[in-house]
Design a protein around this motif. Structure first.
Motif, PDB file in Angstrom:
ATOM      1  N   ALA A 186       0.588  -1.242  -0.345  1.00  0.00           N
ATOM      2  CA  ALA A 186       0.119   0.116   0.060  1.00  0.00           C
ATOM      3  C   ALA A 186       0.721   1.366   0.311  1.00  0.00           C
ATOM      4  N   GLU A 187       0.110   2.013  -1.029  1.00  0.00           N
ATOM      5  CA  GLU A 187       1.007   3.555  -0.762  1.00  0.00           C
ATOM      6  C   GLU A 187       0.359   4.535  -0.192  1.00  0.00           C
ATOM      7  N   LEU A 188       0.669   4.710   0.993  1.00  0.00           N
ATOM      8  CA  LEU A 188      -0.009   5.530   2.168  1.00  0.00           C
ATOM      9  C   LEU A 188      -0.156   6.994   2.334  1.00  0.00           C
ATOM     10  N   THR A 189      -1.314   7.437   2.014  1.00  0.00           N
ATOM     11  CA  THR A 189      -1.647   8.748   2.574  1.00  0.00           C
ATOM     12  C   THR A 189      -0.591   9.550   3.083  1.00  0.00           C
ATOM     13  N   THR A 190      -0.617  11.258   3.460  1.00  0.00           N
ATOM     14  CA  THR A 190       0.410  11.477   4.512  1.00  0.00           C
ATOM     15  C   THR A 190      -0.200  11.944   5.927  1.00  0.00           C
ATOM     16  N   GLN A 211      -2.290   8.401   6.378  1.00  0.00           N
ATOM     17  CA  GLN A 211      -2.096   7.547   7.219  1.00  0.00           C
ATOM     18  C   GLN A 211      -0.267   7.434   7.219  1.00  0.00           C
ATOM     19  N   GLU A 212       0.566   7.788   6.535  1.00  0.00           N
ATOM     20  CA  GLU A 212       2.269   7.761   7.033  1.00  0.00           C
ATOM     21  C   GLU A 212       2.216   7.970   8.705  1.00  0.00           C
ATOM     22  N   SER A 213       1.477   9.517   8.492  1.00  0.00           N
ATOM     23  CA  SER A 213       1.824  10.100   9.905  1.00  0.00           C
ATOM     24  C   SER A 213       1.133   9.916  10.913  1.00  0.00           C
ATOM     25  N   ALA A 214       0.513   8.790  10.620  1.00  0.00           N
ATOM     26  CA  ALA A 214      -0.041   7.944  11.161  1.00  0.00           C
ATOM     27  C   ALA A 214       0.516   6.981  12.191  1.00  0.00           C
ATOM     28  N   LYS A 215       1.268   6.488  10.999  1.00  0.00           N
ATOM     29  CA  LYS A 215       2.379   5.202  11.704  1.00  0.00           C
ATOM     30  C   LYS A 215       2.869   5.379  12.132  1.00  0.00           C
ATOM     31  N   THR A 216       4.022   6.838  11.521  1.00  0.00           N
ATOM     32  CA  THR A 216       5.381   7.618  12.314  1.00  0.00           C
ATOM     33  C   THR A 216       4.464   7.289  13.658  1.00  0.00           C
ATOM     34  N   ARG A 217       3.557   8.342  14.000  1.00  0.00           N
ATOM     35  CA  ARG A 217       3.218   8.557  15.270  1.00  0.00           C
ATOM     36  C   ARG A 217       3.124   7.091  16.362  1.00  0.00           C
ATOM     37  N   GLY A 218       2.182   6.023  15.792  1.00  0.00           N
ATOM     38  CA  GLY A 218       2.339   4.627  16.308  1.00  0.00           C
ATOM     39  C   GLY A 218       3.010   4.151  16.534  1.00  0.00           C
ATOM     40  N   ILE A 219       4.140   3.934  15.408  1.00  0.00           N
ATOM     41  CA  ILE A 219       5.841   3.137  15.831  1.00  0.00           C
ATOM     42  C   ILE A 219       5.986   4.578  16.976  1.00  0.00           C
ATOM     43  N   ILE A 220       6.273   4.907  17.350  1.00  0.00           N
ATOM     44  CA  ILE A 220       7.236   6.583  18.381  1.00  0.00           C
ATOM     45  C   ILE A 220       5.982   6.356  19.644  1.00  0.00           C
ATOM     46  N   LEU A 221       5.423   5.751  19.399  1.00  0.00           N
ATOM     47  CA  LEU A 221       4.843   5.132  21.061  1.00  0.00           C
ATOM     48  C   LEU A 221       5.180   3.616  20.959  1.00  0.00           C
ATOM     49  N   TYR A 222       4.471   3.100  20.528  1.00  0.00           N
ATOM     50  CA  TYR A 222       5.544   1.557  20.452  1.00  0.00           C
ATOM     51  C   TYR A 222       6.908   1.588  21.085  1.00  0.00           C
ATOM     52  N   ASN A 223       7.512   2.259  21.014  1.00  0.00           N
ATOM     53  CA  ASN A 223       9.233   2.100  21.222  1.00  0.00           C
ATOM     54  C   ASN A 223       9.442   3.472  22.646  1.00  0.00           C
ATOM     55  N   GLN A 224       7.875   3.382  22.815  1.00  0.00           N
ATOM     56  CA  GLN A 224       8.029   4.395  24.207  1.00  0.00           C
ATOM     57  C   GLN A 224       7.914   3.361  25.027  1.00  0.00           C
ATOM     58  N   TYR A 225       7.524   1.868  24.982  1.00  0.00           N
ATOM     59  CA  TYR A 225       6.753   1.170  25.350  1.00  0.00           C
ATOM     60  C   TYR A 225       5.143   1.549  25.777  1.00  0.00           C
ATOM     61  N   LYS A 226       4.272   1.898  24.642  1.00  0.00           N
ATOM     62  CA  LYS A 226       3.118   2.720  25.091  1.00  0.00           C
ATOM     63  C   LYS A 226       2.480   2.377  23.954  1.00  0.00           C
ATOM     64  N   ALA A 227       2.143   0.837  24.453  1.00  0.00           N
ATOM     65  CA  ALA A 227       1.013  -0.341  23.096  1.00  0.00           C
ATOM     66  C   ALA A 227      -0.385   0.068  23.098  1.00  0.00           C
ATOM     67  N   ILE A 228      -0.823   0.918  24.310  1.00  0.00           N
ATOM     68  CA  ILE A 228      -2.490   0.482  23.919  1.00  0.00           C
ATOM     69  C   ILE A 228      -2.058   2.565  23.380  1.00  0.00           C
ATOM     70  N   SER A 229      -1.487   3.342  23.944  1.00  0.00           N
ATOM     71  CA  SER A 229      -1.686   4.451  22.899  1.00  0.00           C
ATOM     72  C   SER A 229      -1.376   4.080  21.603  1.00  0.00           C
ATOM     73  N   ALA A 230      -0.316   3.120  21.016  1.00  0.00           N
ATOM     74  CA  ALA A 230      -0.032   3.489  20.120  1.00  0.00           C
ATOM     75  C   ALA A 230      -1.553   2.284  18.923  1.00  0.00           C
ATOM     76  N   THR A 231      -1.803   1.867  19.406  1.00  0.00           N
ATOM     77  CA  THR A 231      -3.058   1.288  18.733  1.00  0.00           C
ATOM     78  C   THR A 231      -3.958   2.066  17.897  1.00  0.00           C
ATOM     79  N   PRO A 232      -4.905   3.290  18.600  1.00  0.00           N
ATOM     80  CA  PRO A 232      -5.571   3.557  17.392  1.00  0.00           C
ATOM     81  C   PRO A 232      -4.375   4.261  15.893  1.00  0.00           C
ATOM     82  N   PHE A 233      -3.307   4.302  16.117  1.00  0.00           N
ATOM     83  CA  PHE A 233      -2.379   5.315  14.946  1.00  0.00           C
ATOM     84  C   PHE A 233      -2.149   3.730  13.953  1.00  0.00           C
ATOM     85  N   LEU A 234      -1.415   3.391  15.047  1.00  0.00           N
ATOM     86  CA  LEU A 234      -1.050   2.110  13.957  1.00  0.00           C
ATOM     87  C   LEU A 234      -2.432   1.295  13.540  1.00  0.00           C
ATOM     88  N   SER A 235      -3.636   1.253  13.857  1.00  0.00           N
ATOM     89  CA  SER A 235      -4.872   0.729  12.985  1.00  0.00           C
ATOM     90  C   SER A 235      -4.961   1.357  11.607  1.00  0.00           C
TER      91      SER A 235
END
Length: 344
Positions: free
Chosen positions: A41-45, A47-71
Motif C-alpha cells: 500500500a502507498e499511504l496518504t500523508t 496515514q503515514e503520519s499515523a504510522k510514524t506516531r504509532g511506532i514512536i509510541l510503541y518504542n516508548q512502551y505505550k502499546a495501548i496508545s499506539a494501537t489507534p494510530f497503527l490501525s
C-alpha cells in the motif's frame, strides 16, 4: 521480487527430477508471498503520519496508545504497521489473541519475515487455550519454515539482515557471527554482549579486544545501544573523552538510557566523567523523560533525579530548563527505548 526482511536487521541442494505436490504447494505459497510485495500500500500523508506516531509510541512502551494510530496505516495495507499493530495487541493482552493474529497474518502475507517469526513463536495462543483454533490455521512450525525458506537464500547471498534473521530462527551463533561480520550493527552489539558475558574462548586480553571491536563497529554503524556500550567500555578504560563523545552521540538519537545518563552527568549527579557543569541542561534532559509513563520503569528514577538537581538551581532556572526541554524535543529524534523488533 524479494520478500521483505526488514522495515528501519538456502545452501544449494540436489536438483530433484520431480517435485512433490507438497513441495509444489510450498513453492506456490512462497511465490505468493514474494509477489505480494508488488502490491504494498502507498499511504496518504495522514496515514503515514499515523504510522510514524504509532511506532514512536510503541518504542516508548505505550502499546495501548499506539494501537489507534497503527490501525489507520494497518487498515490501509501497510505491512510494517500491521506487524507493529500485532505486536501492540499481543503485548497488551500478554498472549496471541485472534485480533493480533489477524494483523500478523496480514503482514506475513506480504512477505514480512518478522511477522512470520512471531506467528511461529506463538506458544500462548488464545485459541489453543480454548481449544477452538480454526482448522485451516497454519501451525507455528509452518510459519518458521516459510520464514527460513525465504531468509536463507538471501543470507547465503550476503544479506546481513537475513543472516541476523537466520540467527533468530535457528539460535545458531554462527549466523550471528556472520551477520556481525557482514556489518549488521545489532548483531555486532549482541556479539559484544555475549562475549562480555563470558561466551567464547579467548586469552584475557583477546576477549577485551574482541568486545571493543564489536561495540565500536555497532556504535559506528549507528545503533544507539551499541554507542552506549562502547561509551561504557571506553569509560572503564579511563578514556573519558571517548566516553563523553559516544554517550552524547547515543543521547542524540533519543535513546532513553543515555539521555538519563547524559543529563545526570551534566548536572553532576554524580560527576564521574568530567562534563562541565550545566545543571539547567541536565534538568531539561531528565525532565523530558517524565512523558514516558507507559512502561520501562523510569518514573521513580526521574522523580528522584529531578529533586536532586532542583536543589542546586533556582525556580527561574527550572523554568528555563523546561523551555530547553521543549526545544530539544522539537529538534531531536523522539524518545525511544529502542526495543528489539522481535519482542518476546
Amino acid at each position: 521480487m524479494e520478500a521483505y526482511a526488514s522495515t528501519s536487521f538456502v545452501l544449494p541442494g540436489k536438483t530433484e527430477p520431480l517435485i512433490s505436490i507438497k513441495n509444489a504447494i510450498t513453492a506456490c505459497a512462497l511465490l505468493f508471498a514474494a509477489l505480494a510485495n508488488t502490491a504494498f500500500a502507498e499511504l496518504t500523508t495522514t496515514q503515514e503520519s499515523a504510522k510514524t506516531r504509532g511506532i514512536i509510541l510503541y518504542n516508548q512502551y505505550k502499546a495501548i496508545s499506539a494501537t489507534p494510530f497503527l490501525s489507520i496505516a494497518a487498515e490501509a495495507g501497510d505491512h510494517e504497521a500491521q506487524y507493529y499493530l500485532g505486536e501492540s495487541l499481543r503485548r497488551k493482552n500478554h498472549y496471541m489473541n485472534p485480533e493480533a493474529r489477524k494483523w500478523y497474518e496480514a503482514s506475513a502475507a506480504q512477505g514480512d519475515l518478522y511477522a512470520m517469526i512471531q506467528l511461529g513463536r506463538s506458544e500462548k495462543d488464545l485459541c489453543q487455550i480454548s481449544n477452538d483454533c480454526p482448522s485451516d490455521q497454519k501451525q507455528p512450525i509452518e510459519w518458521l519454515k516459510q520464514a527460513q525458506n525465504i531468509a536463507k537464500p538471501k543470507a547465503e547471498n550476503g544479506d546481513a539482515e537475513s543472516m541476523y534473521i537466520m540467527y533468530e530462527l535457528t539460535v545458531d551463533k554462527n549466523w550471528l557471527k556472520r551477520a556481525a561480520d557482514a556489518g549488521h550493527p545489532i548483531a555486532q552489539y549482541w556479539m559484544g554482549i555475549t562475549e562480555k558475558q563470558g561466551e567464547g574462548f579467548f586469552l584475557p586480553w583477546q576477549r577485551q579486544e574482541s568486545i571493543e571491536k564489536w561495540f565500536k563497529a555497532s556504535a559506528e554503524g549507528g545503533y544507539p545501544k551499541g554507542m552506549r556500550e562502547y561509551a561504557i567500555f571506553l569509560g572503564e578504560k579511563n578514556d573519558m573523552d571517548g566516553y563523553r563523545k559516544w554517550n552524547e552521540k547515543s543521547a542524540l538519537t533519543g535513546y532513553v538510557s543515555t539521555i538519563f545518563e547524559y543529563g545526570s552527568d551534566l548536572a553532576h549527579e554524580p560527576d564521574l566523567y568530567g562534563y562541565p557543569l550545566d545543571a539547567v541542561k541536565g534538568y531539561a534532559l531528565i525532565y523530558m523523560l517524565k512523558e514516558l509513563d507507559g512502561g520501562g520503569g523510569m518514573q521513580a528514577d526521574v522523580k528522584d533525579q529531578l529533586q536532586k538537581i532542583s536543589s542546586k538551581i533556582t525556580s527561574e532556572q527550572i523554568a528555563e530548563a523546561k523551555k530547553v526541554a521543549e526545544s530539544w524535543k522539537e529538534t531531536h529524534p523522539p524518545l525511544s527505548f529502542f526495543p528489539e523488533k522481535l519482542s518476546h
